[in-house]
Write an enzyme that holds these catalytic residues in place. Structure first.
Site, PDB file in Angstrom:
ATOM      1  N   ASP A   1      -3.256   4.461  -2.220  1.00  0.00           N
ATOM      2  CA  ASP A   1      -4.351   4.898  -1.359  1.00  0.00           C
ATOM      3  C   ASP A   1      -4.814   6.310  -1.727  1.00  0.00           C
ATOM      4  O   ASP A   1      -3.990   7.201  -1.907  1.00  0.00           O
ATOM      5  CB  ASP A   1      -3.840   4.895   0.094  1.00  0.00           C
TER       6      ASP A   1
ATOM      7  N   ASP B   1       0.849  -1.191   0.000  1.00  0.00           N
ATOM      8  CA  ASP B   1       0.000   0.000   0.000  1.00  0.00           C
ATOM      9  C   ASP B   1       0.887   1.244   0.000  1.00  0.00           C
ATOM     10  O   ASP B   1       1.863   1.308   0.750  1.00  0.00           O
ATOM     11  CB  ASP B   1      -0.883  -0.011   1.258  1.00  0.00           C
TER      12      ASP B   1
ATOM     13  N   GLU C   1      -6.589   3.839  -5.873  1.00  0.00           N
ATOM     14  CA  GLU C   1      -7.899   3.938  -5.219  1.00  0.00           C
ATOM     15  C   GLU C   1      -8.449   5.310  -5.583  1.00  0.00           C
ATOM     16  O   GLU C   1      -7.894   6.337  -5.193  1.00  0.00           O
ATOM     17  CB  GLU C   1      -7.769   3.802  -3.702  1.00  0.00           C
TER      18      GLU C   1
ATOM     19  N   HIS D   1     -11.203  -4.041   2.638  1.00  0.00           N
ATOM     20  CA  HIS D   1     -11.204  -3.753   4.078  1.00  0.00           C
ATOM     21  C   HIS D   1     -12.049  -2.533   4.431  1.00  0.00           C
ATOM     22  O   HIS D   1     -12.175  -2.211   5.617  1.00  0.00           O
ATOM     23  CB  HIS D   1      -9.756  -3.523   4.536  1.00  0.00           C
ATOM     24  N   ASP D   2     -12.576  -1.834   3.423  1.00  0.00           N
ATOM     25  CA  ASP D   2     -13.420  -0.657   3.689  1.00  0.00           C
ATOM     26  C   ASP D   2     -14.903  -0.950   3.464  1.00  0.00           C
ATOM     27  O   ASP D   2     -15.731  -0.040   3.593  1.00  0.00           O
ATOM     28  CB  ASP D   2     -13.025   0.499   2.758  1.00  0.00           C
TER      29      ASP D   2
HETATM   30  C1  NOJ Z   1      -8.574   4.391   1.963  1.00  0.00           C
HETATM   31  C2  NOJ Z   1      -8.221   3.188   2.758  1.00  0.00           C
HETATM   32  O1  NOJ Z   1      -8.597   2.043   2.058  1.00  0.00           O
HETATM   33  C3  NOJ Z   1      -8.925   3.355   4.091  1.00  0.00           C
HETATM   34  O2  NOJ Z   1      -8.890   2.174   4.850  1.00  0.00           O
HETATM   35  C4  NOJ Z   1      -8.308   4.500   4.797  1.00  0.00           C
HETATM   36  O3  NOJ Z   1      -9.024   4.758   5.984  1.00  0.00           O
HETATM   37  C5  NOJ Z   1      -8.335   5.777   3.953  1.00  0.00           C
HETATM   38  N1  NOJ Z   1      -7.998   5.543   2.580  1.00  0.00           N
HETATM   39  C6  NOJ Z   1      -7.353   6.768   4.491  1.00  0.00           C
HETATM   40  O4  NOJ Z   1      -6.037   6.304   4.306  1.00  0.00           O
END
Ligand code: NOJ
Length: 560
Positions: free
Chosen positions: A200, A99, A257, A330-331
């Site tokens: 990210d 990441d 992302e 994971h989100d």
């Molecule tokens: C996206 C990540 O996937 C998430 O888990 C994180 O909280 C935010 N970006 C901030 O880094």
């Protein structure tokens, strides 16, 4: 035209290290735990591992708040453990991507500690500071994790900007020194031998100068302001520079992302000549819920909207771009709970969702536990939740007069912790994740849903994923065929074809818990119809008019 790159032919397995496997009994997943489970990932057939952050971090946002980019988080192990992991991954012929979190650091990063110490410190401009206006924050932008994006810092009597938590101050990408340091850090990891980056929140690096107030669209002092920081005015310059200084020098997998990205933006970000990344995570298909309440509102996600979004991306990126294929990470909540049925038809619907996704064109991403059909969790109290977004939202909503029960319902549906409960390895205590006390509660259904059980069961969700992945490697039509949606108005059945040379693949997925009919006239044109995979035993015979069982999925190879 087919243009091959290794990352187009890969299947990625995402590990959220904190919740994957604990090797030393402290209740927290770690690198040795991951090493001990590489055989499992290989058995599944994935060949790239994406590690969510393992860098030093005080864990306000579980590693997405980095305090040292060049070191490993104590709870996860040491650099030597990480090097062993990389070596073991490579020895298996697999690859490792890391990441890259460079929109922000932790407030405990040395740069920030220097930056906040005085206005004339050399690192002051590494972050975004503002004196505020008439004793108030500079503007009304709302943080992704609730409240203002501005945090007042008493030491120097100014505010700093944080799009995420107050412990995640945003780096000031306007400052060339920040960019140079980030590029150096990227070289550091690449030279250690990694195979790529998941980037990210990569489209939020550039903020609109002047920080104008966002228009009032909801009650309360803070307003959503993504239009002022997603794809900001200098983003393209920064990314072009990152490509020139770092990425163009290596053969890497890069995945951005990019919340809110459109196919047009994706084409420019991933353009082979001028783009900066290979592929990106678009969000339209998982946000195919046009409700008005935002993330925590009613989930009105519907299959037809999902189909529309998937179809749009499959078609628009067909010849020039490349899609990621994912339903979970994971989100996000667990996909079987959200888009399928985590009760009576858990197994069927987990397999159906996997079929629908894995037969498409793109690079599939499997999020840990998805291959077992793991489900959402429903902790009773807010104290049992660990996610900073969830906790902040709850606190802000309660302060604004919100109702506990309805907030908990929304949390059960959408909290990121749904996807972060520990992996279920076996029916042993804590699902075999740890011998200690897990950092977050284990989903109580682990005795029924776990890897050990599924590895030995030919009908399990795990074995089904394994077959889907093997099929992708066996049939070039899955890898390269052209996508076309079939019966695009059917409210329940999502069907599509993939065509390449003489071969046609027909994919049929019933997204409902009722029997549904499927009728397709064009079928008469084919003489050979071979069932490649299906989630019911025995499979369903392909007829021009047929009935699908609840959540049934089937894939046929057709030849005329
Ligand atoms: C996206 C990540 O996937 C998430 O888990 C994180 O909280 C935010 N970006 C901030 O880094």
């Amino acid at each position: 035209m087919k243009k091959t790159n290794w990352w187009k032919e890969s299947v990625v397995y995402q590990i959220y290290p904190r919740s994957f496997k604990d090797s030393n009994g402290d209740g927290i997943g770690d690198l040795q735990g991951i090493i001990s489970k590489l055989d499992y990932i290989q058995e599944l057939g994935a060949d790239v591992v994406w590690l969510s952050p393992v860098y030093k971090s005080p864990n306000d946002d579980n590693g997405y708040d980095i305090s040292d980019y060049r070191d490993i988080m104590d709870e996860f192990g040491t650099m030597a453990d990480w090097e062993q992991l990389l070596q073991d991954v490579h020895e298996r012929g697999m690859k490792l991507i890391m990441d890259l979190v460079v929109n922000h650091t932790s407030d405990e990063h040395n740069w920030f500690m220097e930056s906040r110490s005085s206005k004339d410190n050399a690192y002051r401009d590494y972050y975004i500071w503002h004196p505020g206006t008439d004793g108030r924050p500079p503007n009304n932008w709302e943080s992704v994790f609730s409240g203002s994006v501005w945090q007042y810092d008493e030491k120097t009597e100014e505010y700093y900007l944080h799009l995420y938590s107050a412990k995640q101050p945003d780096l000031n990408w306007e400052n060339p020194k920040v960019r140079e340091d980030v590029y150096d850090m990227m070289h550091f990891w690449i030279q250690k031998g990694i195979d790529g980056f998941r980037m990210d929140t990569i489209t939020t690096l550039s903020k609109t100068p002047g920080f104008p107030d966002a228009p009032q669209v909801k009650e309360g002092p803070f307003q959503p302001a993504t239009q002022y920081y997603i794809n900001g005015p200098r983003l393209q310059d920064y990314l072009a520079e990152m490509k020139r200084e770092v990425l163009s020098k290596y053969d890497l997998m890069t995945v951005g992302e990019t919340p809110g990205a459109t196919p047009e933006e994706a084409l420019s970000l991933t353009d082979e000549e001028t783009g900066v990344m290979n592929m990106l995570f678009q969000w339209e298909h998982i946000e195919a819920d046009p409700g008005t309440g935002g993330k925590w509102g009613e989930d009105t996600w519907s299959m037809p909207e999902f189909r529309q979004a998937m179809t749009k991306w499959q078609i628009e990126l067909e010849s020039r771009g490349w899609n990621t294929l994912y339903l979970s990470n994971h989100d996000q909540p667990r996909q079987v709970s959200r888009f399928g049925n985590d009760g009576e038809y858990r197994g069927e619907s987990a397999k159906m969702l996997a079929t629908c996704l894995h037969m498409m064109k793109g690079t599939p991403f499997v999020y840990q536990g998805e291959e077992l059909g793991m489900t959402n969790v429903a902790f009773e109290t807010i104290e049992e939740y660990r996610c900073v977004e969830t906790r902040n939202m709850y606190r802000a909503a309660i302060e604004a007069g919100g109702d506990h029960d309805s907030l908990m319902k929304a949390i059960h549906r959408k909290s990121r912790d749904n996807g972060r409960t520990p992996m279920h390895w076996s029916a042993d205590a804590n699902g075999g994740f740890t011998t200690g006390t897990p950092w977050i509660g284990v989903n109580p259904n682990y005795p029924k849903i776990n890897a050990e059980r599924q590895l030995g069961d030919p009908d399990s969700v795990f074995q089904y994923y394994k077959r889907l992945i093997a099929l992708r490697r066996e049939f070039p039509v899955i890898q390269w065929g052209t996508y076309q949606v079939i019966l695009e108005d059917d409210p329940y059945v999502y069907s599509y074809s993939r065509v390449m040379d003489e071969q046609t693949l027909l994919v049929i997925c019933n997204f409902s818990d009722q029997p549904r009919s499927f009728g397709w006239d064009a079928l008469h044109a084919y003489t050979r119809k071979q069932l490649l995979i299906g989630n019911y035993n025995p499979g369903v015979e392909l007829e021009s008019d047929m009935t699908l069982r609840p959540y049934e999925a089937a894939v046929y190879l057709l030849q005329s």
